[in-house]
Motif scaffolding. Structure first.
Motif, PDB file in Angstrom:
ATOM      1  N   ILE A 263       1.116  -1.105   0.195  1.00 24.46           N
ATOM      2  CA  ILE A 263      -0.030   0.483   0.611  1.00 24.46           C
ATOM      3  C   ILE A 263       0.905   1.287   0.273  1.00 24.46           C
ATOM      4  CG2 ILE A 263      -1.795   1.465   1.406  1.00 24.46           C
ATOM      5  CD1 ILE A 263      -2.664  -1.312   1.698  1.00 24.46           C
ATOM      6  N   ARG A 264       1.887   0.677   0.842  1.00 20.66           N
ATOM      7  CA  ARG A 264       2.756   2.144   0.829  1.00 20.66           C
ATOM      8  C   ARG A 264       3.424   2.828  -0.788  1.00 20.66           C
ATOM      9  NH1 ARG A 264       8.054   3.136   2.096  1.00 20.66           N
ATOM     10  NH2 ARG A 264       8.630   0.705   2.584  1.00 20.66           N
ATOM     11  N   ARG A 265       3.941   1.970  -1.144  1.00 20.25           N
ATOM     12  CA  ARG A 265       4.291   2.016  -2.340  1.00 20.25           C
ATOM     13  C   ARG A 265       3.198   1.856  -3.712  1.00 20.25           C
ATOM     14  NH1 ARG A 265       8.412  -2.893  -1.451  1.00 20.25           N
ATOM     15  NH2 ARG A 265       9.830  -2.343   0.032  1.00 20.25           N
ATOM     16  N   HIS A 266       2.235   1.938  -3.937  1.00 20.96           N
ATOM     17  CA  HIS A 266       1.418   2.392  -4.948  1.00 20.96           C
ATOM     18  C   HIS A 266       0.792   3.640  -5.122  1.00 20.96           C
ATOM     19  CE1 HIS A 266      -2.429   1.556  -7.060  1.00 20.96           C
ATOM     20  NE2 HIS A 266      -2.417   0.126  -6.974  1.00 20.96           N
TER      21      HIS A 266
ATOM     22  N   VAL B 248      -1.537   5.323  -6.696  1.00 18.76           N
ATOM     23  CA  VAL B 248      -3.188   5.207  -5.860  1.00 18.76           C
ATOM     24  C   VAL B 248      -3.391   4.998  -4.609  1.00 18.76           C
ATOM     25  CG1 VAL B 248      -5.485   4.647  -7.027  1.00 18.76           C
ATOM     26  CG2 VAL B 248      -2.881   5.086  -8.952  1.00 18.76           C
ATOM     27  N   LEU B 249      -3.425   3.689  -4.010  1.00 14.45           N
ATOM     28  CA  LEU B 249      -4.128   3.221  -3.050  1.00 14.45           C
ATOM     29  C   LEU B 249      -3.173   4.051  -1.814  1.00 14.45           C
ATOM     30  CD1 LEU B 249      -3.683  -0.661  -2.712  1.00 14.45           C
ATOM     31  CD2 LEU B 249      -5.525   1.080  -3.433  1.00 14.45           C
ATOM     32  N   ALA B 250      -1.443   4.951  -2.260  1.00 17.03           N
ATOM     33  CA  ALA B 250      -1.707   4.757  -0.211  1.00 17.03           C
ATOM     34  C   ALA B 250      -1.678   7.032  -0.493  1.00 17.03           C
ATOM     35  CB  ALA B 250      -0.230   5.133  -1.273  1.00 17.03           C
ATOM     36  N   PRO B 251      -2.220   7.385  -1.867  1.00 13.74           N
ATOM     37  CA  PRO B 251      -2.488   8.755  -1.171  1.00 13.74           C
ATOM     38  C   PRO B 251      -4.576   9.405  -1.507  1.00 13.74           C
ATOM     39  CG  PRO B 251      -1.735   8.764  -3.616  1.00 13.74           C
ATOM     40  CD  PRO B 251      -1.188   7.352  -3.287  1.00 13.74           C
ATOM     41  N   LEU B 252      -4.656   7.854  -1.735  1.00 10.73           N
ATOM     42  CA  LEU B 252      -6.417   7.553  -1.051  1.00 10.73           C
ATOM     43  C   LEU B 252      -6.545   7.389  -0.216  1.00 10.73           C
ATOM     44  CD1 LEU B 252      -9.277   7.094  -2.814  1.00 10.73           C
ATOM     45  CD2 LEU B 252      -8.090   4.829  -2.691  1.00 10.73           C
ATOM     46  N   MET B 253      -5.600   6.062   0.516  1.00  6.55           N
ATOM     47  CA  MET B 253      -5.607   6.278   2.300  1.00  6.55           C
ATOM     48  C   MET B 253      -5.497   7.463   2.838  1.00  6.55           C
ATOM     49  SD  MET B 253      -5.629   3.174   2.109  1.00  6.55           S
ATOM     50  CE  MET B 253      -6.012   1.346   1.987  1.00  6.55           C
ATOM     51  N   VAL B 254      -4.701   8.426   2.714  1.00  5.29           N
ATOM     52  CA  VAL B 254      -4.881   9.489   3.380  1.00  5.29           C
ATOM     53  C   VAL B 254      -5.882  11.038   2.849  1.00  5.29           C
ATOM     54  CG1 VAL B 254      -3.262  11.680   3.257  1.00  5.29           C
ATOM     55  CG2 VAL B 254      -2.247   9.266   2.911  1.00  5.29           C
ATOM     56  N   ALA B 255      -6.680  10.627   1.585  1.00  6.78           N
ATOM     57  CA  ALA B 255      -7.576  11.436   1.484  1.00  6.78           C
ATOM     58  C   ALA B 255      -9.044  10.408   2.237  1.00  6.78           C
ATOM     59  CB  ALA B 255      -8.053  11.534   0.099  1.00  6.78           C
ATOM     60  N   ILE B 256      -9.119   9.479   2.484  1.00  9.54           N
ATOM     61  CA  ILE B 256      -9.767   8.650   2.969  1.00  9.54           C
ATOM     62  C   ILE B 256      -9.927   9.089   4.645  1.00  9.54           C
ATOM     63  CG2 ILE B 256     -10.994   6.216   3.630  1.00  9.54           C
ATOM     64  CD1 ILE B 256     -10.287   5.378   1.226  1.00  9.54           C
ATOM     65  N   ALA B 257      -8.910   9.323   5.206  1.00  8.78           N
ATOM     66  CA  ALA B 257      -8.238   9.050   6.881  1.00  8.78           C
ATOM     67  C   ALA B 257      -8.754  11.016   7.044  1.00  8.78           C
ATOM     68  CB  ALA B 257      -7.332   9.289   6.620  1.00  8.78           C
ATOM     69  N   LEU B 258      -8.842  12.032   5.765  1.00  9.14           N
ATOM     70  CA  LEU B 258      -8.814  13.292   6.068  1.00  9.14           C
ATOM     71  C   LEU B 258     -10.248  13.520   5.785  1.00  9.14           C
ATOM     72  CD1 LEU B 258      -5.948  15.086   4.087  1.00  9.14           C
ATOM     73  CD2 LEU B 258      -6.112  15.059   6.808  1.00  9.14           C
TER      74      LEU B 258
ATOM     75  N   TYR C 187      -4.821  -8.515  -1.933  1.00 10.65           N
ATOM     76  CA  TYR C 187      -3.959  -7.324  -0.974  1.00 10.65           C
ATOM     77  C   TYR C 187      -5.293  -6.942  -0.936  1.00 10.65           C
ATOM     78  CZ  TYR C 187       0.981  -7.948  -2.282  1.00 10.65           C
ATOM     79  OH  TYR C 187       2.669  -8.446  -2.456  1.00 10.65           O
ATOM     80  N   LEU C 188      -6.315  -7.043  -1.513  1.00 11.53           N
ATOM     81  CA  LEU C 188      -7.178  -6.882  -1.683  1.00 11.53           C
ATOM     82  C   LEU C 188      -8.080  -6.617  -0.124  1.00 11.53           C
ATOM     83  CD1 LEU C 188      -9.558  -4.864  -2.515  1.00 11.53           C
ATOM     84  CD2 LEU C 188     -10.519  -6.246  -3.546  1.00 11.53           C
ATOM     85  N   GLY C 189      -7.948  -7.665   1.578  1.00 12.46           N
ATOM     86  CA  GLY C 189      -8.503  -7.739   2.328  1.00 12.46           C
ATOM     87  C   GLY C 189      -7.366  -6.859   3.245  1.00 12.46           C
ATOM     88  N   ARG C 190      -6.493  -6.727   2.712  1.00 13.01           N
ATOM     89  CA  ARG C 190      -5.305  -5.984   3.303  1.00 13.01           C
ATOM     90  C   ARG C 190      -5.915  -4.432   3.740  1.00 13.01           C
ATOM     91  NH1 ARG C 190      -0.779  -9.984   2.392  1.00 13.01           N
ATOM     92  NH2 ARG C 190      -1.725 -10.543   1.212  1.00 13.01           N
ATOM     93  N   ALA C 191      -5.963  -4.256   1.994  1.00 17.67           N
ATOM     94  CA  ALA C 191      -5.775  -2.899   1.787  1.00 17.67           C
ATOM     95  C   ALA C 191      -7.251  -2.167   2.387  1.00 17.67           C
ATOM     96  CB  ALA C 191      -6.524  -2.706   0.401  1.00 17.67           C
ATOM     97  N   THR C 192      -7.865  -2.981   2.205  1.00 17.01           N
ATOM     98  CA  THR C 192      -9.615  -2.943   3.027  1.00 17.01           C
ATOM     99  C   THR C 192      -9.740  -3.213   4.348  1.00 17.01           C
ATOM    100  OG1 THR C 192     -10.837  -4.634   1.260  1.00 17.01           O
ATOM    101  CG2 THR C 192     -12.028  -3.400   3.540  1.00 17.01           C
ATOM    102  N   ALA C 193      -8.708  -3.374   5.292  1.00 19.33           N
ATOM    103  CA  ALA C 193      -8.247  -3.278   6.621  1.00 19.33           C
ATOM    104  C   ALA C 193      -8.181  -1.973   6.550  1.00 19.33           C
ATOM    105  CB  ALA C 193      -7.466  -4.484   7.222  1.00 19.33           C
ATOM    106  N   VAL C 194      -6.901  -1.496   6.043  1.00 18.03           N
ATOM    107  CA  VAL C 194      -6.662  -0.196   6.151  1.00 18.03           C
ATOM    108  C   VAL C 194      -7.568   0.758   6.201  1.00 18.03           C
ATOM    109  CG1 VAL C 194      -4.508   1.318   5.421  1.00 18.03           C
ATOM    110  CG2 VAL C 194      -3.442  -1.153   5.617  1.00 18.03           C
TER     111      VAL C 194
END
Length: 416
Positions: free
Chosen positions: A227-230, A232-242, A353-360
């Motif tokens: 996730i950290r290296r992806h 799209v996913l890395a900034p997407l997690m930040v956007a979701i969190a904020l 990796y979808l389960g782990r991405a959803t977990a984050v």
């Protein structure tokens, strides 16, 4: 129950709302969510009747700690054993636990301890259930239908929130908490045979990389690094969190205090919540009908930004009517951005990796954002509703800024 039932390959792109396989999953998911709503009403009623208000509050929050602590591990389990198998097992455990407590309450008055144990079991199972639920749609339909499935899932959530409350209240009125718990268990049980009949798309050989390594810890570390290296996913997690941090406080604690400050009362607050629900339902219906929106990354970013402006405006709404209209726009924009973010996560994450991405993403929403509720309440007590809603809007808007500022996320598209 755990046999591998394989769905057709991605080449057959049948519309999800006409796909019996997807519809069986949707009915199972909705029934389980309605059961959850009834369960929470039964738990709160039983806890209040069995103890003091403070003790009831502890029972209601007993599930939060194991859910937050175990969520990432739940993502590993979902990826290792497959989301359908994990969801079925989770629903079986939840159903058995709820029915067991219902039997105890029918037979005697055992006090708070079984309610606390049930809450802990639910929180522990939720830590596994939620990542698996998030990973399941990508395995029951083609990639081009995931946005439509997110819309259908949103409609299921709206239906559960509307129907679950009255059903839970009816169960309590007819037979007390025991009857409500029994009803919740039966609703969860309905999902099990439906999920057993759902066909799964098998993982391609290149998708299996990263699923089932030498140890669960290595799987977890590999997922976090992925996730950290992806891009799209890395900034997407930040956007979701904020976005969630700025959204949860005002629309929960803040709205109650705003209604009290303006003199709208419980009825006024109910109308505002209804406006939000209608807007969120409209967003889900839009995605269900359209199936895909072009420029998904940009649309999600602009929806977050516009929604943040609406959150700030809600804190300054002079009348109930104005607040209801603003809440409708908040629901529409938040529902749209949330569904698009979910679809982007499911389409850009490798299936292994979808389960782990959803977990984050679930941990961000359920583990971190609830912290904003007591902070929002304390801040409103010190400075009033208007400034706090503006600050919350600014935090939410940062999520849109991140989505627009990162090129790969801004240009992210959903598959056709």
């Amino acid at each position: 129950m755990t046999a591998a039932l394989l769905a057709p390959a991605d080449g057959t792109d049948r519309p999800a709302h006409r796909d019996g396989n997807v519809l069986r999953w949707l009915v199972a998911y909705t029934s389980s969510m309605v059961g959850d709503s009834v369960y929470y009403i039964a738990l709160s009623w039983a806890a209040v009747r069995a103890g003091t208000p403070a003790e009831a509050g502890l029972v209601m929050t007993a599930s939060a700690v194991p859910r937050a602590l175990l969520m990432l591990g739940g993502g590993v389990i979902a990826d290792r054993f497959g989301p359908r198998r994990v969801v079925i097992g989770s629903d079986v455990v939840r159903c058995a636990a709820v029915l067991a407590v219902a039997g105890l309450l029918f037979a005697a008055d055992p006090g708070l301890w079984p309610l606390t144990a049930l809450a802990v079991v639910f929180g522990t199972v939720d830590a596994v259930f939620m990542p698996a639920v998030g990973a399941l749609p990508a395995r029951v339909t083609s990639r081009g239908q995931l946005a439509r499935v997110q819309g259908m899932r949103g409609l299921g959530i709206r239906f559960a929130s509307v129907v679950g409350g009255p059903l839970g209240g009816l169960g309590v009125a007819v037979g007390g908490a025991a009857a409500a718990f029994g009803l919740a268990g039966l609703l969860i049980a309905v999902s099990v045979p439906l999920l057993v009949s759902v066909r799964m798309r098998d993982l391609a050989p290149d998708e299996k990389a990263g699923a089932g390594g030498d140890s669960a810890w290595r799987d977890l570390v590999a997922g976090l690094c992925y996730i950290r290296r992806h891009r799209v996913l890395a900034p997407l997690m930040v956007a979701i969190a904020l976005g969630d941090l700025g959204f949860v406080g005002p629309l929960n604690v803040g709205l109650v205090l705003l209604a009290d400050e303006r003199g709208w009362g419980a009825a006024g607050m109910g109308w505002v919540l209804a406006g939000f629900g209608i807007g969120a339902g409209a967003a889900s219906l839009l995605l269900t009908v359209r199936g895909r929106l072009p420029h998904a990354g940009q649309v999600a970013a602009y929806a977050i930004l516009a929604g943040s402006v609406a959150i700030g405006a809600l804190g300054h709404a002079p009348t109930v009517v104005t607040a209801v209209v603003v809440a409708l726009f908040i629901g529409l924009l938040a529902g749209l951005s949330g569904a698009l973010c979910g679809a982007l996560l499911q389409t850009h994450a490798d299936s292994a990796y979808l389960g782990r991405a959803t977990a984050v993403s679930s941990l961000v929403s359920l583990g971190l954002t609830p912290l904003s509720m007591p902070l929002s309440a304390a801040a409103i007590g010190a400075w009033g509703t208007g400034p706090v809603f503006v600050v919350s809007a600014a935090v939410c808007g940062l999520g849109g800024v991140v989505a627009l500022g990162v090129r790969d996320l801004r240009r992210a598209e959903l598959p056709r």
